[in-house]
Design a protein around this motif. Sequence first.
Motif, short mmCIF file in Angstrom:
data_model
loop_
_atom_site.label_atom_id
_atom_site.label_comp_id
_atom_site.label_asym_id
_atom_site.label_seq_id
_atom_site.Cartn_x
_atom_site.Cartn_y
_atom_site.Cartn_z
N ARG A 51 0.11 24.23 61.81
CA ARG A 51 0.99 25.04 60.96
C ARG A 51 0.74 24.68 59.49
O ARG A 51 0.48 23.53 59.14
CB ARG A 51 2.46 24.80 61.29
CG ARG A 51 2.88 25.28 62.66
CD ARG A 51 2.98 26.79 62.70
NE ARG A 51 3.28 27.29 64.02
CZ ARG A 51 2.42 27.95 64.79
NH1 ARG A 51 1.19 28.18 64.38
NH2 ARG A 51 2.77 28.38 65.97
N ILE A 52 0.87 25.70 58.64
CA ILE A 52 0.68 25.50 57.21
C ILE A 52 1.95 24.87 56.64
O ILE A 52 3.04 25.43 56.78
CB ILE A 52 0.38 26.84 56.51
CG1 ILE A 52 -0.90 27.45 57.08
CG2 ILE A 52 0.27 26.64 55.00
CD1 ILE A 52 -1.12 28.90 56.71
N THR A 53 1.78 23.71 56.01
CA THR A 53 2.92 23.03 55.39
C THR A 53 2.95 23.24 53.88
O THR A 53 4.00 23.15 53.27
CB THR A 53 2.89 21.52 55.68
OG1 THR A 53 1.67 20.97 55.14
CG2 THR A 53 2.97 21.24 57.17
N LYS A 54 1.75 23.48 53.29
CA LYS A 54 1.66 23.70 51.84
C LYS A 54 0.67 24.83 51.58
O LYS A 54 -0.37 24.92 52.23
CB LYS A 54 1.21 22.44 51.11
CG LYS A 54 2.20 21.30 51.20
CD LYS A 54 1.71 20.08 50.47
CE LYS A 54 2.71 18.93 50.61
NZ LYS A 54 2.21 17.71 49.98
N ASP A 55 1.00 25.63 50.57
CA ASP A 55 0.18 26.77 50.17
C ASP A 55 0.17 26.79 48.64
O ASP A 55 1.13 27.19 48.02
CB ASP A 55 0.82 28.05 50.73
CG ASP A 55 0.10 29.34 50.36
OD1 ASP A 55 -0.44 29.44 49.23
OD2 ASP A 55 0.13 30.26 51.20
N TYR A 56 -0.93 26.29 48.06
CA TYR A 56 -1.06 26.19 46.61
C TYR A 56 -2.09 27.22 46.18
O TYR A 56 -3.28 27.04 46.45
CB TYR A 56 -1.48 24.80 46.18
CG TYR A 56 -0.47 23.69 46.43
CD1 TYR A 56 0.75 23.93 47.01
CD2 TYR A 56 -0.79 22.39 46.09
CE1 TYR A 56 1.67 22.90 47.21
CE2 TYR A 56 0.11 21.35 46.29
CZ TYR A 56 1.33 21.61 46.86
OH TYR A 56 2.24 20.60 47.07
N SER A 57 -1.66 28.26 45.51
CA SER A 57 -2.56 29.36 45.09
C SER A 57 -2.79 29.33 43.59
O SER A 57 -1.86 29.20 42.81
CB SER A 57 -1.97 30.71 45.51
OG SER A 57 -1.97 30.82 46.92
N TYR A 58 -4.04 29.52 43.23
CA TYR A 58 -4.45 29.50 41.83
C TYR A 58 -5.15 30.81 41.49
O TYR A 58 -6.10 31.20 42.16
CB TYR A 58 -5.41 28.32 41.58
CG TYR A 58 -4.75 26.99 41.86
CD1 TYR A 58 -4.14 26.28 40.84
CD2 TYR A 58 -4.73 26.45 43.15
CE1 TYR A 58 -3.52 25.06 41.09
CE2 TYR A 58 -4.10 25.25 43.41
CZ TYR A 58 -3.51 24.56 42.38
OH TYR A 58 -2.89 23.36 42.62
N PHE A 59 -4.64 31.48 40.45
CA PHE A 59 -5.26 32.71 39.97
C PHE A 59 -4.74 33.01 38.57
O PHE A 59 -3.72 32.48 38.15
CB PHE A 59 -5.00 33.89 40.91
CG PHE A 59 -3.55 34.18 41.19
CD1 PHE A 59 -2.83 35.06 40.41
CD2 PHE A 59 -2.90 33.57 42.26
CE1 PHE A 59 -1.48 35.34 40.67
CE2 PHE A 59 -1.57 33.83 42.53
CZ PHE A 59 -0.85 34.73 41.74
N ASP A 60 -5.47 33.86 37.89
CA ASP A 60 -5.09 34.24 36.52
C ASP A 60 -4.29 35.53 36.59
O ASP A 60 -4.85 36.60 36.84
CB ASP A 60 -6.35 34.43 35.67
CG ASP A 60 -6.05 34.82 34.24
OD1 ASP A 60 -4.86 34.91 33.86
OD2 ASP A 60 -7.01 35.06 33.50
N ASN A 61 -3.01 35.44 36.40
CA ASN A 61 -2.16 36.64 36.46
C ASN A 61 -1.79 37.15 35.07
O ASN A 61 -0.81 37.87 34.90
CB ASN A 61 -0.90 36.40 37.30
CG ASN A 61 0.04 35.39 36.68
OD1 ASN A 61 -0.33 34.65 35.78
ND2 ASN A 61 1.25 35.33 37.19
N SER A 62 -2.58 36.78 34.07
CA SER A 62 -2.27 37.18 32.71
C SER A 62 -2.81 38.57 32.35
O SER A 62 -2.54 39.07 31.28
CB SER A 62 -2.83 36.16 31.72
OG SER A 62 -4.24 36.13 31.78
#
Length: 148
Positions: free
Chosen positions: A136-147
């Motif tokens: 099971r996924i315990t952590k979900d760290y997403s990185y992207f440029d939403n600017s």
Amino acid sequence: MKKIFLLLPLILAFSCSKNENKLADKITEDNVKVAKELFMHFNNHDWQKMANLYTDIAEFKEPESGMLPHKKTKSEIVKEYAEMQKQFPDVQDSVVAIYPSGKNKVIVEFVASASLPDKTKFQLPICTIFTIENGRITKDYSYFDNSK
């Protein structure tokens, strides 16, 4: 006979190490499978099945939260993605690469694409680090440029 007793610890250590490597490979394989399944459910817009891949309460980081860790329940995940689908009905993720990392991390590089309300298409490169424990996924760290 003494030589055998001297070699026995080495043989046992090598055997245990080999079994540990097989177990680690199996865990890594299973974690990659969870990540692939998540993107399959995402692209099918089956938010409940996608949310079921997470623990009851998982930790997230994303640009919208200022990259501060925060918790989400499965029902909050379903609600968030259902709302996103209303805004972007054709949203899809295209996986570029999956990078297993260590015992319980899987890094996924992907591109989200969808149509804006004015029908223009957009693509957003994203990188997510998943921590997966016991399937099971315990952590979900997403990185992207939403600017943009």
